[in-house]
Design a protein around this motif. Structure first.
Motif, PDB file in Angstrom:
ATOM      1  N   ILE A 111     -74.537  50.343 -29.848  1.00  0.00           N
ATOM      2  CA  ILE A 111     -73.347  51.079 -29.061  1.00  0.00           C
ATOM      3  C   ILE A 111     -74.015  52.106 -28.218  1.00  0.00           C
ATOM      4  N   ASN A 178     -75.631  41.897 -29.875  1.00  0.00           N
ATOM      5  CA  ASN A 178     -74.335  42.550 -29.720  1.00  0.00           C
ATOM      6  C   ASN A 178     -74.430  44.018 -29.388  1.00  0.00           C
ATOM      7  N   LYS A 180     -72.158  47.124 -27.260  1.00  0.00           N
ATOM      8  CA  LYS A 180     -70.934  47.669 -26.790  1.00  0.00           C
ATOM      9  C   LYS A 180     -71.143  49.009 -26.132  1.00  0.00           C
ATOM     10  N   GLU A 197     -61.423  49.803 -31.153  1.00  0.00           N
ATOM     11  CA  GLU A 197     -62.424  48.627 -30.621  1.00  0.00           C
ATOM     12  C   GLU A 197     -63.869  48.612 -31.271  1.00  0.00           C
ATOM     13  N   PHE A 201     -65.459  45.590 -33.385  1.00  0.00           N
ATOM     14  CA  PHE A 201     -66.828  45.409 -32.866  1.00  0.00           C
ATOM     15  C   PHE A 201     -68.083  45.364 -34.220  1.00  0.00           C
TER      16      PHE A 201
END
Length: 299
Positions: A111, A178, A180, A197, A201
């Motif tokens: 993230i 992955n 975000k 969100e 995720f």
């Protein structure tokens, strides 16, 4: 993924809402954020001889220094919980941190939170003023930045340089499955939606209930440096509170004290606009990478 290590990392940037996001996630039954939330283990291996700015010794002291100690931070997580941490220097030192993340953890979910770089710079400056570490004017501090970097100050002193996001963001996108990216201004507009969100995720459909907006890590000028030092430094009393109070309760208490003890730093328009235009090329590059309109950052 290794079971005794984090499933996800909030890698930065600093002063972009990472503390609030971590606190939100930590209230969710499916999430576990370690304590300290910012262990800095992955960067300590190559930064252990740095931390030479005023107050940096405290950061160095708090850094987790061994893999076993790092693993121990996640032992209290329940089997069904997703484990995470939030060392926000990982983004700034991406060239060295990414290989270590891949070697030690594997392919965790990543993230990234990004903010108008000019405003982020002033927020970082205000953070160090609050803590009694920065004693220069904003313009003087910006002019001293390159010298301080050469002297191996902690990354938080890099007010301007920590605002160049394109290379570091692209590096994480290229190296992990992955990733975000959250734009701080969108997070501020609707924190609940962004948290939902993020939960999706991370892989849980359970959404937060009784959502209450958080605003953590207030920056500004401390009315009482003594009170601020008591709040930040380790003490016997704080050790007792850590044992009897949940993380979120302690975070709320810290926030309320900081809110009461902090006042905004007033600067002139020319100081606020000192970095205007400096980041435009990097913002353009980041827009292309993310396919996102960031023109609000140029205003």
């Amino acid at each position: 993924m290794k079971k005794d290590l984090p499933d996800f990392l909030i890698v930065g940037a600093a002063k972009c809402g990472t503390t609030s996001l971590g606190d939100y996630l930590n209230t969710h039954k499916d999430m576990f954020i370690c304590n300290p939330k910012e262990p800095k283990f992955l960067t300590y291996s190559f930064l252990k001889d740095c931390y030479r700015g005023k107050g940096d010794d405290f950061t160095k002291k708090k850094a987790v220094k061994s893999l076993e100690e790092y693993k121990s931070l996640f032992k209290k997580a329940k089997p069904n919980q997703l484990k995470g941490e939030s060392s926000v220097d990982l983004l700034y030192y991406h060239d060295k941190s990414i290989p270590l993340i891949k070697e030690i953890i594997g392919d965790p979910k990543i993230i990234i939170m990004l903010r108008n770089p000019s405003k982020r710079a002033f927020s970082a400056y205000s953070h160090l003023v609050r803590d009694g570490r920065e004693d220069k004017s904003y313009i003087e501090a910006l002019k001293l930045e390159d010298e301080r970097r050469k002297l191996d100050y902690e990354f938080i002193w890099s007010y301007k340089n920590a605002g160049y996001y394109s290379d570091s963001t692209k590096a994480f996108l290229d190296n992990f499955t992955n990733v975000k990216v959250i734009i701080f201004e969108e997070f501020v507009k609707n924190q609940e939606n962004v948290v939902k969100e993020v939960l999706k995720f991370l892989g849980t459909d359970n959404q937060p209930s009784n959502f209450t907006e958080l605003h953590r890590n207030i920056s500004g000028k401390s009315k009482s440096q003594l009170l601020n030092r008591i709040l930040l430094k380790d003490s016997f009393v704080k050790t007792i509170f850590k044992k009897i109070l949940p993380n979120n309760t302690r975070s709320k208490i810290k926030f309320l004290i900081q809110k009461t003890n902090t006042k905004p730093i007033i600067i002139e328009d020319y100081e606020r606009d000192y970095l205007k235009g400096v980041f435009n090329d990097d913002i353009n590059e980041l827009q292309n990478i993310l396919d996102t309109d960031l023109s609000i950052w140029k205003q």
